[in-house]
Design a protein around this motif. Structure first.
Motif, short mmCIF file in Angstrom:
data_model
loop_
_atom_site.label_atom_id
_atom_site.label_comp_id
_atom_site.label_asym_id
_atom_site.label_seq_id
_atom_site.Cartn_x
_atom_site.Cartn_y
_atom_site.Cartn_z
N ASN A 194 -16.63 -8.29 2.21
CA ASN A 194 -17.76 -8.59 1.34
C ASN A 194 -17.25 -9.61 0.32
N ASP A 198 -23.59 -6.27 -4.76
CA ASP A 198 -24.56 -5.48 -4.00
C ASP A 198 -25.33 -6.41 -3.06
N THR A 199 -25.12 -6.27 -1.76
CA THR A 199 -25.77 -7.17 -0.79
C THR A 199 -26.95 -6.51 -0.06
N ASN A 200 -27.08 -5.19 -0.16
CA ASN A 200 -28.20 -4.52 0.50
C ASN A 200 -29.24 -3.97 -0.48
N ASP A 260 -29.31 -1.80 -2.98
CA ASP A 260 -29.49 -0.38 -3.30
C ASP A 260 -28.92 -0.04 -4.68
N VAL A 289 -22.50 -0.88 -5.25
CA VAL A 289 -21.56 -1.59 -4.38
C VAL A 289 -20.79 -0.52 -3.61
N ASP A 347 -21.27 0.01 2.53
CA ASP A 347 -22.43 -0.50 3.26
C ASP A 347 -22.68 -1.98 2.98
N ASP A 348 -22.10 -2.51 1.92
CA ASP A 348 -22.25 -3.93 1.61
C ASP A 348 -21.26 -4.80 2.36
N THR A 349 -20.37 -4.17 3.12
CA THR A 349 -19.35 -4.90 3.87
C THR A 349 -19.81 -5.14 5.31
N GLN A 350 -19.55 -6.33 5.83
CA GLN A 350 -19.94 -6.68 7.19
C GLN A 350 -18.79 -7.37 7.91
#
Length: 306
Positions: free
Chosen positions: A265, A270-272, A274, A277, A280-283
């Motif tokens: 990330n 916060d990328t989604n 919600d 951080v 879940d914000d990691t891809q």
């Protein structure tokens, strides 16, 4: 005019041509000496006295590479590649780099657009919050196997000839990531919980998804003070490819493209949406580099085929 001799000659040719065409071919293989020559040629190498430019040699390559698809921070790095060539086609090696980070054009525009401070409840990060959540890649590398399916010679203006080969690599990537988020910015020690009152009226921090507790009395809707969770060691997939252009029998120009795939990330924010951080914000992300190096081969004098 008497054309009979010419006509008879033509008829003779027409009659004898099919017989000549149907005449049995020579016996397969011919004489014993002819068969020995054919067998001997079949057993010979396609190219005699060919230089074995990589087979059985150790390759050491000081190199430089840079990211080409970074969103927020470029990585400029220098390092070393070591590889042993078992044959003309197969080899194994490892590569490692030390790097430094620079803001991309997009990141510079974002920084210029942010304010130094924001009112409470504003989800937009301040300039310091944004910059300190970004991560860098000070160390990265890979261990891999390599296949070289093509090699040959290049000609420049029909006069200068150089040997070359194309190779492809696959293996395991690793990276050490870091950020500069100070305690004054990343001061939410427990971003995964919210403040609520328990059954006895005490203020407690609980999972925000826990619906058995009373309503949240102090919702944490500010993800910009959460730890970025984008530092530490990462392991993933490595894919690469490149070309050697041999300037001498022991020195080659090495041009490469490398892709290090691992979860990240890079913004640390916060990328989604919600308001937290979390992991879940990691891809899974491609970290694409292009590089150049000078490959030195040992021993410096290559062998030749018979």
């Amino acid at each position: 005019m008497n054309r009979l001799p010419i006509t008879l000659s033509g008829l003779a040719l027409l009659i004898t041509a099919p017989a000549l065409a149907q005449e049995a071919p020579p016996e397969a293989g011919g004489s014993e000496s002819e068969r020995n020559v054919a067998t001997s040629l079949d057993e010979q190498p396609a190219v005699r006295h060919r230089l074995l430019l990589v087979k059985g040699r150790f390759e050491l390559t000081p190199a430089f590479e840079s990211t080409v698809n970074a969103d927020y921070r470029y990585t400029l790095s220098g390092g070393l590649r070591a590889e042993y060539h078992f044959s003309d086609m197969f080899s194994a090696g490892a590569v490692g780099f030390f790097g430094t980070g620079l803001n991309t054009g997009l990141s510079s525009k974002i920084i210029d657009s942010l304010d130094e401070t924001n009112p409470d409840g504003d989800p937009e990060p301040t300039r310091d919050e944004y910059q300190q959540h970004l991560n860098d890649m000070p160390i990265h590398g890979a261990a891999y196997f390599s296949v070289t399916p093509w090699y040959g010679k290049l000609a420049a203006f029909g006069k200068a000839f150089v040997n070359f080969d194309f190779y492809f690599q696959g293996g395991v990537a690793f990276a050490m990531l870091s950020n500069d988020c100070s305690p004054s910015v990343c001061d939410d020690d427990d971003p995964l919980t919210e403040i609520r009152r328990d059954a006895d009226g005490n203020i407690v921090r609980v999972d925000p998804d826990d619906e058995t507790s009373d309503p949240i009395i102090d919702p944490d809707n500010n993800p910009n003070d959460d730890p970025p969770l984008n530092d530490g060691t990462k392991v993933g997939l490595y894919l690469g490819g490149g070309i050697h252009v041999f300037l001498t029998n022991w020195l080659a120009l090495d041009l490469t493209v490398r892709n290090y795939l691992f979860s990240n990330n890079p913004s640390g924010l916060d990328t989604n949406f919600d308001y937290r951080v979390t992991a879940d914000d990691t891809q899974l992300q491609n970290h694409l580099f292009v590089g150049i190096g000078a490959s030195i081969f040992f021993p410096m004098r290559p062998e030749r085929t018979p």
